[in-house]
Write an enzyme that holds these catalytic residues in place. Structure first.
Site, PDB file in Angstrom:
ATOM      1  N   LEU A  11       0.813  -1.220   0.000  1.00 31.23           N
ATOM      2  CA  LEU A  11       0.000   0.000   0.000  1.00 31.23           C
ATOM      3  C   LEU A  11       0.846   1.270   0.000  1.00 31.23           C
ATOM      4  CD1 LEU A  11      -2.824  -0.761   2.612  1.00 31.23           C
ATOM      5  CD2 LEU A  11      -3.005  -0.728   0.125  1.00 31.23           C
ATOM      6  N   SER A  12       2.152   1.138   0.064  1.00 34.41           N
ATOM      7  CA  SER A  12       3.016   2.298   0.263  1.00 34.41           C
ATOM      8  C   SER A  12       3.361   3.019  -1.044  1.00 34.41           C
ATOM      9  CB  SER A  12       4.314   1.852   0.944  1.00 34.41           C
ATOM     10  OG  SER A  12       5.286   2.876   0.874  1.00 34.41           O
ATOM     11  N   PRO A  13       2.992   4.311  -1.165  1.00 34.74           N
ATOM     12  CA  PRO A  13       3.360   5.042  -2.381  1.00 34.74           C
ATOM     13  C   PRO A  13       4.870   5.255  -2.485  1.00 34.74           C
ATOM     14  CG  PRO A  13       2.450   6.546  -0.752  1.00 34.74           C
ATOM     15  CD  PRO A  13       2.248   5.158  -0.219  1.00 34.74           C
ATOM     16  N   THR A  15       7.114   3.148  -1.531  1.00 33.01           N
ATOM     17  CA  THR A  15       7.664   1.894  -2.045  1.00 33.01           C
ATOM     18  C   THR A  15       7.461   1.822  -3.562  1.00 33.01           C
ATOM     19  OG1 THR A  15       7.193   0.819   0.062  1.00 33.01           O
ATOM     20  CG2 THR A  15       7.564  -0.622  -1.820  1.00 33.01           C
ATOM     21  N   TYR A  16       6.292   2.228  -4.037  1.00 33.00           N
ATOM     22  CA  TYR A  16       6.042   2.282  -5.480  1.00 33.00           C
ATOM     23  C   TYR A  16       7.070   3.170  -6.167  1.00 33.00           C
ATOM     24  CZ  TYR A  16       4.033   4.218  -9.765  1.00 33.00           C
ATOM     25  OH  TYR A  16       3.857   4.671 -11.044  1.00 33.00           O
TER      26      TYR A  16
END
Length: 199
Positions: A11-13, A15-16
């Site tokens: 869910l982490s932006p 991380t994206y």
């Protein structure tokens, strides 16, 4: 060979926005990556963090500014408020765990695909069809989405415990074999230099 324990939330932006840089760094140094998806909200609760929606308005607005800047800087399209956020991260995390155990595909590509589905394509990564498409696109059997759910749940919980034990408190978080910790996609250059120094 150096190893990297990669703790992250699907869910982490942030991380994206790491894109494929971790995999590129690991490839340069012959390092193995151990992909460890975890429950980021539970991690926040265990380590003194606060969920984004519960943060002060100034922190929330700055987070959006920072995400917009990083999206442009890294050349990765991102919706600041995607249609399906927050959502249940467990199905995508279990699929990544199952794919890691099965082997035969591109695990880094799978993780990036799940993150891209959420943040760039505005898909619900809790939906079976979305998870299956990500698995298939990365060269895995899409049926892995339905296999090993109990083991996936156990590993997902174990990843959280391991993260807390090793001083992890956010996503993405990288821990090298010698215990060095790096928090955030903006610390990947530091990780790269550290691995180079290890030889």
């Amino acid at each position: 060979m150096a190893d990297i324990d990669y703790f992250f939330s699907t869910l982490s932006p942030f991380t994206y926005l790491a894109g494929a840089r971790l995999e590129e760094i690991a490839g340069r140094h012959g390092a193995g990556i151990s992909y460890r998806p975890l429950d980021i909200m539970a991690l926040f609760a265990r380590t003194g963090g606060t969920a984004p929606a519960q943060r002060h308005e100034s922190r929330q607005s700055y987070r959006l500014e920072e995400l917009a800047r990083l999206s442009a800087k890294n050349g990765l399209p991102l919706h600041l408020r995607p249609a399906h956020f927050p959502t249940n991260a467990a199905p995508s995390s279990y699929a990544i765990i199952a794919a890691r155990m099965a082997g035969g595909g591109d695990l880094g590509g799978l993780v990036q695909s799940v993150l891209r589905a959420c943040w760039a394509e505005e898909k619900d990564i809790a939906e079976d069809a979305v998870v299956r498409a990500c698995l298939e696109g990365a060269g895995f059997d899409p049926a892995l989405a339905d296999r090993g759910l109990l083991q996936g749940a156990e590993t997902y919980a174990a990843n959280l415990e391991e993260a807390v034990k090793r001083g992890v408190f956010g996503s993405p978080f990288y821990v090298t074999g010698d215990g060095a910790r790096f928090w955030g996609q903006d610390r990947l250059e530091d990780l790269d230099r550290h691995l180079a120094a290890l030889g």
